[in-house]
Design a protein around this motif. Sequence first.
Motif, mmCIF file in Angstrom:
data_model
loop_
_atom_site.group_PDB
_atom_site.id
_atom_site.type_symbol
_atom_site.label_atom_id
_atom_site.label_comp_id
_atom_site.label_asym_id
_atom_site.label_seq_id
_atom_site.Cartn_x
_atom_site.Cartn_y
_atom_site.Cartn_z
ATOM 1 N N ARG A 1 41.540 38.255 16.987
ATOM 2 C CA ARG A 1 41.671 37.797 18.367
ATOM 3 C C ARG A 1 40.309 37.499 18.962
ATOM 4 O O ARG A 1 40.118 36.454 19.611
ATOM 5 C CB ARG A 1 42.384 38.860 19.211
ATOM 6 N N LYS A 2 39.353 38.390 18.746
ATOM 7 C CA LYS A 2 38.014 38.206 19.296
ATOM 8 C C LYS A 2 37.329 36.987 18.684
ATOM 9 O O LYS A 2 36.628 36.250 19.371
ATOM 10 C CB LYS A 2 37.161 39.460 19.059
ATOM 11 N N GLU A 3 37.520 36.802 17.378
ATOM 12 C CA GLU A 3 36.902 35.658 16.713
ATOM 13 C C GLU A 3 37.479 34.347 17.237
ATOM 14 O O GLU A 3 36.745 33.383 17.497
ATOM 15 C CB GLU A 3 37.103 35.756 15.207
ATOM 16 N N GLU B 1 38.836 33.811 20.147
ATOM 17 C CA GLU B 1 38.347 33.645 21.514
ATOM 18 C C GLU B 1 36.918 33.116 21.503
ATOM 19 O O GLU B 1 36.570 32.192 22.248
ATOM 20 C CB GLU B 1 38.403 34.973 22.260
ATOM 21 N N SER B 2 36.084 33.674 20.626
ATOM 22 C CA SER B 2 34.687 33.264 20.542
ATOM 23 C C SER B 2 34.553 31.805 20.130
ATOM 24 O O SER B 2 33.742 31.052 20.695
ATOM 25 C CB SER B 2 33.948 34.159 19.535
ATOM 26 N N ASN C 1 45.363 41.380 14.662
ATOM 27 C CA ASN C 1 44.393 42.457 14.855
ATOM 28 C C ASN C 1 43.306 42.008 15.809
ATOM 29 O O ASN C 1 43.140 40.819 16.096
ATOM 30 C CB ASN C 1 43.798 42.923 13.517
ATOM 31 N N GLU C 2 42.553 42.958 16.309
ATOM 32 C CA GLU C 2 41.562 42.704 17.341
ATOM 33 C C GLU C 2 40.422 41.828 16.833
ATOM 34 O O GLU C 2 39.891 40.999 17.579
ATOM 35 C CB GLU C 2 41.013 44.026 17.874
ATOM 36 N N ALA C 3 40.021 42.007 15.566
ATOM 37 C CA ALA C 3 38.927 41.209 15.010
ATOM 38 C C ALA C 3 39.272 39.724 15.029
ATOM 39 O O ALA C 3 38.444 38.887 15.391
ATOM 40 C CB ALA C 3 38.612 41.661 13.585
ATOM 41 N N ARG D 1 35.148 29.975 11.012
ATOM 42 C CA ARG D 1 33.855 29.538 11.534
ATOM 43 C C ARG D 1 33.447 28.200 10.909
ATOM 44 O O ARG D 1 32.891 27.332 11.587
ATOM 45 C CB ARG D 1 32.790 30.600 11.252
#
Length: 206
Positions: free
Chosen positions: A122-124, A126-127, A118-120, A58
Amino acid sequence: MPRSTYENLVMVAATLFRQQGYSASSISDILTAADTAKGSLYHHFPGGKQDLAIAAARHSSQCVLELMTGCFERARIGNGCFYDGVQYLIEEIALLFDAMESHELSPVSATLLNGASNEAFRKEAESLFVEWKEAFITEGKRFGMAVDIVRYLGNKLLLLMEGAWVIARAVGHAGPIRDVGIIMREDQWSNPNMSSLTLMASAETD
């Protein structure tokens, strides 16, 4: 003003992940570089390295957004067009690459795409990429560009820059990154009616 322990950990981790990748950067490496105790790390990041990686991504993403804003502002102040802002952004990224002692990984992919699968993560990832695209569209609208055109250009730039960064690391110089500027200019040159389109789009996107 001295950085807080939290800020120091995030910035050190972001640097190490760019230099070595997520998997090759151990908690011990981060603590040593940050000169911080393990207890402090887990106080701020209960999930350990994964939480720190997300915070580092981030931070790196915010740096990219600030760079983007500055480049388009420079184009506006100089009475340039949207494509001038794109060129400034590409050149700034090329200069960043040139300034690196070791040819590092790109900011977000270094942390999230080279990290644990992991999914966390991948989502981050993408965001953050969505944030970049939305910021790019916002800048385009300020120049009166049609949203569909800017969305296309933003997707193209992101894909080209990620690939160019990898090739630049392989060849050891920022030439491939600067080549992206030539490719992006082709969209402007190939559409002589772009100025008309932008004027028409201003009413549609306000």
